[in-house]
Design an enzyme around this catalytic site. Structure first.
Site, PDB file in Angstrom:
ATOM      1  N   GLU A 174       0.914  -1.529  -0.131  1.00  0.00           N
ATOM      2  CA  GLU A 174      -0.042   0.030   0.124  1.00  0.00           C
ATOM      3  C   GLU A 174       0.640   1.441   0.027  1.00  0.00           C
ATOM      4  O   GLU A 174       0.872   2.149   0.835  1.00  0.00           O
ATOM      5  CB  GLU A 174      -0.734   0.027   1.150  1.00  0.00           C
ATOM      6  CG  GLU A 174      -1.794  -1.189   1.384  1.00  0.00           C
ATOM      7  CD  GLU A 174      -2.999  -1.105   2.018  1.00  0.00           C
ATOM      8  OE1 GLU A 174      -3.998  -1.663   1.830  1.00  0.00           O
ATOM      9  OE2 GLU A 174      -2.903  -0.571   3.221  1.00  0.00           O
ATOM     10  N   GLU A 362      -5.760  -8.321  -1.144  1.00  0.00           N
ATOM     11  CA  GLU A 362      -6.355  -8.291  -0.117  1.00  0.00           C
ATOM     12  C   GLU A 362      -7.840  -7.739  -0.337  1.00  0.00           C
ATOM     13  O   GLU A 362      -7.983  -7.027  -0.980  1.00  0.00           O
ATOM     14  CB  GLU A 362      -6.016  -6.987   0.979  1.00  0.00           C
ATOM     15  CG  GLU A 362      -4.367  -7.143   1.271  1.00  0.00           C
ATOM     16  CD  GLU A 362      -4.084  -6.049   2.382  1.00  0.00           C
ATOM     17  OE1 GLU A 362      -4.874  -5.472   3.209  1.00  0.00           O
ATOM     18  OE2 GLU A 362      -2.773  -5.925   2.381  1.00  0.00           O
TER      19      GLU A 362
HETATM   20  C1  BGP Z   1      -4.604  -2.975   4.876  1.00  0.00           C
HETATM   21  C2  BGP Z   1      -3.158  -3.564   5.295  1.00  0.00           C
HETATM   22  C3  BGP Z   1      -3.126  -4.772   6.329  1.00  0.00           C
HETATM   23  C4  BGP Z   1      -4.484  -5.094   6.810  1.00  0.00           C
HETATM   24  C5  BGP Z   1      -5.870  -4.800   6.119  1.00  0.00           C
HETATM   25  C6  BGP Z   1      -7.151  -4.837   7.026  1.00  0.00           C
HETATM   26  O1  BGP Z   1      -4.568  -1.621   4.890  1.00  0.00           O
HETATM   27  O2  BGP Z   1      -2.511  -3.817   4.237  1.00  0.00           O
HETATM   28  O3  BGP Z   1      -2.081  -5.036   6.850  1.00  0.00           O
HETATM   29  O4  BGP Z   1      -4.491  -5.229   8.281  1.00  0.00           O
HETATM   30  O5  BGP Z   1      -5.751  -3.362   5.683  1.00  0.00           O
HETATM   31  O6  BGP Z   1      -7.007  -3.584   7.894  1.00  0.00           O
HETATM   32  P1  BGP Z   1      -7.202  -3.669   9.571  1.00  0.00           P
HETATM   33  O7  BGP Z   1      -6.273  -4.770  10.053  1.00  0.00           O
HETATM   34  O8  BGP Z   1      -6.846  -2.297  10.171  1.00  0.00           O
HETATM   35  O9  BGP Z   1      -8.593  -4.145   9.554  1.00  0.00           O
END
Ligand code: BGP
Length: 465
Positions: A174, A362
């Site tokens: 990201e 993701e």
């Molecule tokens: C993205 C990241 C991840 C992950 C995901 C879910 O931004 O790359 O590392 O954690 O989001 O977000 P969260 O864990 O805050 O629910």
């Protein structure tokens, strides 16, 4: 139909599941200095590890020791790909060490071998929200050009070591999120746009050099960029809202344009001028960017936003994105707006803009789960979310002709939330008995979504029931 080698699987990141933060020679990372927070309490970035504070990454779900059991479960679902990251500070504990830490290297050898044993391809992020903490202290992290050199050394070490084991790589997780949260993403406390965009320039250069170097080490490497796709709609058909929306999206294309086209767009340059930012670039930087164009676009997609010319409250969220509420969409308990059609739009937007293969690395729903008396976990809400998103993905491929490499939903096993540091915000097909305060037996349990996803993979996405 999805391609026959479509990479179904799941995604995680080292600091959110491995634990073992100080074992076998691992150095402290920026992520190890982030306390747990909550939906209404931000995580704290402490100076080193402060006694008495709770740091969820330190033990996480102990994947470091339990990976054989976890990978066997992924294999049972039929995974073809598994995205994780390498913890840089396991390989170079201080970031600037002369030689790598053999114990760290052999850990990832065993992990990748375990995946390959089941025919699961490791998909590896080089930098997923963690930087060796010594580099933060000694050099000020990514605002220092020296970080490029350390990152190249680390990347070369792992490229050479895992040359025959890993084909799919991504450089920075990201990368566009550095603007929203430089502390979490790049280990920088400063919020000054001058420093942030300078650091971003160094990451873009580092990524480009690594792409070129990786191809020299193994011509078959596929090295991608990774962004969070910030789909945003204009709040109304007022042209001014559309202009605001375009500007919002452009803040993110700033990064993907460089990584996919090899140069800063004119708009990006104007944007920097407007902010009063001057990038300190060296002779040769332009050429580096030109020569380091990525092979594919990896992206995360969870939510969509609304943009408006009115400076109204930016009330909807992701963990890093902020925007207005969309009256047509429902949101999760953490306020993330659920928009499967938005995934189809995102795939189309990115493919039209760059004509590069796309990789959804993701996607998913963070929700609290409850365990029935018989041990079952009926997570129909998660199945609904994923079903609608896979349907949208199929429409993008089958009806719009978009090229997609694979689908790796986030947190295929419950892990620490990056945004809040909580455990109760769960994404997994596999439940892990661990609570926000670190208590729990770490026992793994299959949720209903586990059996659903197995059928999806078996049918190559045809059976979504
Ligand atoms: C993205 C990241 C991840 C992950 C995901 C879910 O931004 O790359 O590392 O954690 O989001 O977000 P969260 O864990 O805050 O629910």
């Amino acid at each position: 139909m999805l391609r026959s080698d479509f990479l179904w699987g799941g995604a995680v990141a080292a600091n959110q599941l491995e634990g073992a933060y100080d074992l076998d020679g691992k150095g402290l990372s920026s992520a190890d200095c982030m306390t747990a927070g909550a939906i209404d309490r931000a995580r704290e970035y402490t100076d080193g590890v402060v006694p008495g504070k709770y740091y969820p990454s330190h033990n996480a779900i102990d994947f470091y020791h339990r990976y054989p059991e976890d990978i066997a479960l992924f294999a049972e679902m039929g995974f073809k790909g598994f995205r994780t990251s390498i913890a840089w500070s396991r390989i170079y504990p201080n970031g600037d060490d002369a030689v790598p830490n053999e114990a760290g290297l052999s850990y990832y050898d065993s992990l990748f071998d375990e995946c390959l044993k089941y025919g699961i391809q490791p998909v590896i992020t080089l930098s997923h929200y963690e930087t060796p903490y010594a580099l933060v202290q000694k050099y000020g992290s990514w605002k220092n050009r020296k970080l490029i050199e350390f990152f190249l050394k680390y990347s070369r070490t792992v490229f050479e070591r895992y040359r025959e084991k890993v084909r799919y790589w991504m450089t920075f997780n990201e990368i566009n999120c550095i603007c929203m949260n430089p502390a979490m993403t790049a280990g920088m406390r400063e919020k000054d746009p001058q420093l942030i965009y300078q650091a971003a320039h160094y990451q873009l250069l580092a990524s480009a050099i690594v792409v070129k170097m990786g191809h020299e080490i193994n011509r078959d490497f596929q090295i991608g960029m990774m962004m969070t796709y910030p789909l945003s709609y204009a709040k109304t058909c007022n042209p001014l809202d559309n202009l605001a929306n375009m500007e919002e999206m452009d803040r993110h294309y700033y990064f993907s344009d460089v990584q996919c086209r090899g140069y800063y767009s004119n708009k990006a340059k104007e944007y920097l001028k407007k902010m009063g930012v001057t990038i300190d670039a060296e002779l040769g930087d332009d050429e580096i960017l030109r020569e380091g164009i990525v092979d594919y676009i990896g992206f995360s997609y969870y939510v969509s936003m609304v943009s408006s010319a009115e400076p109204d409250a930016r009330s909807a969220e992701g963990n890093l994105l902020r925007g207005g509420r969309n009256p047509y969409l429902k949101a999760t308990d953490w306020g993330w707006q659920i928009d499967p059609v938005g995934l189809r739009l995102s795939l189309n937007n990115l493919y039209d803009r760059y004509q590069k293969p796309l990789f959804i690395v993701e996607n998913g729903l963070g929700a609290e789960d409850s365990i029935e008396a018989d041990g079952a976990i009926h997570d129909s809400y998660r199945v609904d979310y994923l079903r609608q998103h896979v349907k949208a993905l199929r429409e993008a491929v089958e009806e719009d002709g978009v090229e997609v490499i694979g689908y790796l939903p986030w947190g295929c096993i419950d892990l620490v939330s990056a945004g809040t540091g909580e455990m109760k915000k769960r994404y997994g097909f596999i439940h892990v008995d661990r609570n926000n305060d670190g208590s729990g037996t770490l026992k793994r349990r299959k949720k209903d979504s586990f059996y659903w996803y197995k059928k999806v993979i078996e049918s190559n996405g045809e059976n979504l029931d």
